[in-house]
Structure formats: structure tokens, C-alpha cells
Design an enzyme around this catalytic site. Structure first.
Site, short mmCIF file in Angstrom:
data_model
loop_
_atom_site.label_atom_id
_atom_site.label_comp_id
_atom_site.label_asym_id
_atom_site.label_seq_id
_atom_site.Cartn_x
_atom_site.Cartn_y
_atom_site.Cartn_z
N GLU A 89 -15.69 -16.63 49.11
CA GLU A 89 -15.07 -17.28 50.26
C GLU A 89 -14.88 -16.29 51.41
O GLU A 89 -14.49 -15.15 51.19
CB GLU A 89 -13.71 -17.83 49.80
CG GLU A 89 -12.84 -18.42 50.88
CD GLU A 89 -11.42 -18.69 50.40
OE1 GLU A 89 -10.74 -19.49 51.07
OE2 GLU A 89 -10.99 -18.11 49.37
N LEU A 91 -12.73 -15.04 54.43
CA LEU A 91 -11.37 -15.11 54.96
C LEU A 91 -11.31 -14.29 56.24
O LEU A 91 -11.82 -13.16 56.29
CB LEU A 91 -10.35 -14.57 53.95
CG LEU A 91 -10.21 -15.34 52.63
CD1 LEU A 91 -9.27 -14.61 51.68
CD2 LEU A 91 -9.72 -16.76 52.86
N ASP A 217 -7.31 -1.06 42.24
CA ASP A 217 -7.78 -0.15 43.30
C ASP A 217 -7.01 -0.46 44.58
O ASP A 217 -7.59 -0.77 45.62
CB ASP A 217 -9.29 -0.33 43.51
CG ASP A 217 -9.90 0.79 44.35
OD1 ASP A 217 -9.23 1.82 44.56
OD2 ASP A 217 -11.05 0.63 44.80
#
Length: 309
Positions: A89, A91, A217
Site C-alpha cells: 500500500e 501511504l 529495526d
């Protein structure tokens, strides 16, 4: 490339927009498609599919907790000339500023999610006939993850362990030190590590550690926000000690004091936090040495020396 993406994403429209993005490991590009906007990362390395499958599994795992917003993963695609692409997706993201405290709150919720599942399970066990259904989230009682993930491009073994110190030493520190030995044969680093390794379990005495789902991370380059709140991306998830997550966040800046104060209002620092934080930073320094070269050697050896005092 366009033809492959159109077929794999089942779209007739594939129009690049914006600047190309991505990190220092995998460049990326945003596209308009029939089903909306997507972001595609590309990597030509032989291990690219392993990297992207681990990232996809990590995004899925975080999404299932409903604690933090991450891009919805779509598909890992093999490239004909080798390597892979990862579609997710799109964003619209900007640098974290307004929602720093909210991110601290939500990262704490992510870290507490599995513990709360365990507490709920204990309560339900006392109720006759109650228990977790097949489709309900399952409590995880060990440290590790169900698949390999990559921190940068280095594959991390996530084989399940019941003891956290065993997991962290074997699958994080020793695995990284093996690469240092292979690529550099650094005698001083090897000697310091051989002295430090047997002392590590002492740092976890009298500490109860419930496995927490970690982003894996959490540095400033992997956090962002939009108008609705904070966003995380590029995860390398595993179930580990919640403190482990904060080390890289504290090393390279980019997180305001409100992030940490809000986080610790939900998960207070346990005795010995500062020393363990150095241990967790050690992993990140060795990992950076393995990725970017000997510029990180001095920091690695300094942290080892401090931990041996």
C-alpha cells in the site's frame, strides 16, 4: 518491468508518480493502479525474496495487533533477471514531528500486546469451556519468529528459543560476529567477544521477560507520520525483549524525549536497563560494521570494553 508489474498486480493502469524513494538497501517507486496507489521496492540481490518475504510477514504480524499503522503488504514478485520486487500500500508520509509521543504510546502497546494476550488466556483458562478460538490471536511463549527476517540485507535466523539470553547471543550477536570473523578476521574484536559472551546471561538475572513482538529495526528512517498519526515501515520482526527495540532508537537520534517518556510511562525501565541498552546497541554497531565497513569498528570495540568493566 512495467509489463511484469501490470500482470502481477492485475492492473491495466500503471503510472509512476512522485520521486523514487526507498532506503539504502532497496530503491522504490510509487504507482497509480486500477486499485489505487501502490509502492514497489526492488532489489537485485539473490536473497531479495527472503528479505521481502520476511518484511511481508513482519507487516502482517504488526497489522494483526491493531496497535500501529503500517503499509498493507500486497505481493512479493520474482524478477526475471534475478532479485525480487515487493508491492505494498502507498501511504503519503512525512517526517515524524507532531505524533512523536503518540508513536511512543503505540510502540509500547505493540510491545505489551503479547503479554496482554497471555493474561487474557490465563483468565479464560479459569472459566470452564473457554479458551482461544482457532481464528483468535495466539499467545507466543518463546523468543523468535516463524520465518527469517533481514535487518538490512543480512538474513537473521529466528529459530524459537525459550530463553531470551540464549536467543540473543546465538541468533543476533554470535551470528554477526561470525560474519566479522569471516570477512575481517579481526583479532581484537574476537578476543573481546570471547571475554564478553559468557558474562551476558548475568545481565538478565532476576528479570522476567515476556516475549514482545518487536519492529526489529526502529531507527528514525523507518518511522513517519501522516495527518492521522504515526506510521512504521521496513520492519524485521521477531518476539524478543522489549528493551532491545529502544537501542537503535537511542543511537542515531530522530526521536524526541516525548517518545521515550510516553513509552516508559507504560513500560517503566527495569533495574539494569542502561547496561542492557549498551548490549543491545552492540548488536546494531556490529550489524552496521557488517553492512557499511570498518567505520563502525571503533564503536563496536568501545561498547564491548564498557560492557566488560
Amino acid at each position: 518491468m512495467d509489463r511484469l508489474l501490470k500482470a502481477e498486480l492485475q492492473t491495466s493502469l500503471l503510472q509512476a508518480f512522485g520521486r523514487s524513494g526507498g532506503g539504502c538497501i532497496s530503491p522504490g517507486q510509487s504507482y497509480e493502479t486500477d486499485r489505487g496507489r501502490v509502492f514497489v521496492k526492488i532489489n537485485g540481490k539473490a536473497q531479495a525474496r527472503t528479505m521481502f518475504e520476511g518484511e511481508m510477514a513482519s507487516l502482517d504480524a504488526i497489522q494483526q495487533t491493531n496497535t500501529l499503522r503500517v503499509p498493507k503488504p500486497i505481493k512479493v514478485i520474482d524478477l526475471p533477471g534475478g532479485g525480487a520486487a515487493f508491492a505494498m500500500e502507498y501511504l503519503e508520509m512525512k517526517s515524524l514531528s507532531k505524533y512523536s509521543a503518540k508513536l511512543g504510546d503505540q510502540v509500547a502497546d505493540l510491545h505489551l500486546y503479547n503479554q496482554k494476550l497471555g493474561e487474557k488466556l490465563k483468565k479464560e483458562e479459569k472459566t470452564v469451556g473457554k479458551g482461544a478460538g482457532l481464528n483468535e490471536p495466539q499467545y507466543v511463549d518463546k523468543f523468535g519468529f516463524h520465518t527469517v527476517t533481514c535487518c538490512g540485507y543480512i538474513a537473521q535466523v529466528n529459530e524459537w528459543q525459550s530463553d531470551w539470553a540464549t536467543f540473543f547471543v546465538r541468533h543476533r550477536l554470535q551470528a554477526q560476529m561470525d560474519l566479522i570473523e569471516r570477512d575481517y578476521g579481526d583479532k581484537e574484536a574476537g578476543e573481546l567477544w570471547s571475554q564478553l559472551k559468557p558474562k551476558i546471561p548475568e545481565m538478565f538475572c532476576d528479570l522476567e521477560i515476556v516475549p514482545a513482538l518487536l519492529h526489529g529495526d526502529l531507527w528514525a528512517g523507518n518511522v513517519a507520520e501522516d495527518d492521522s498519526g504515526p506510521i512504521l515501515f521496513d520492519p524485521a520482526c521477531f518476539y524478543g525483549h522489549s528493551e532491545c527495540e529502544l537501542a537503535i532508537a537511542m543511537m542515531f537520534g530522530g526521536f524526541s524525549s516525548s517518545f521515550f517518556s510516553t513509552y516508559h510511562s507504560k513500560i517503566p525501565k527495569a533495574p539494569g536497563f542502561e547496561k542492557r541498552n549498551k548490549l543491545y546497541q552492540l548488536f546494531n554497531y556490529i550489524n552496521h560494521w557488517n553492512h557499511f565497513g570498518t567505520g563502525y569498528r571503533g564503536s563496536t570495540l568501545n561498547v564491548m570494553r564498557k560492557l566488560l568493566k
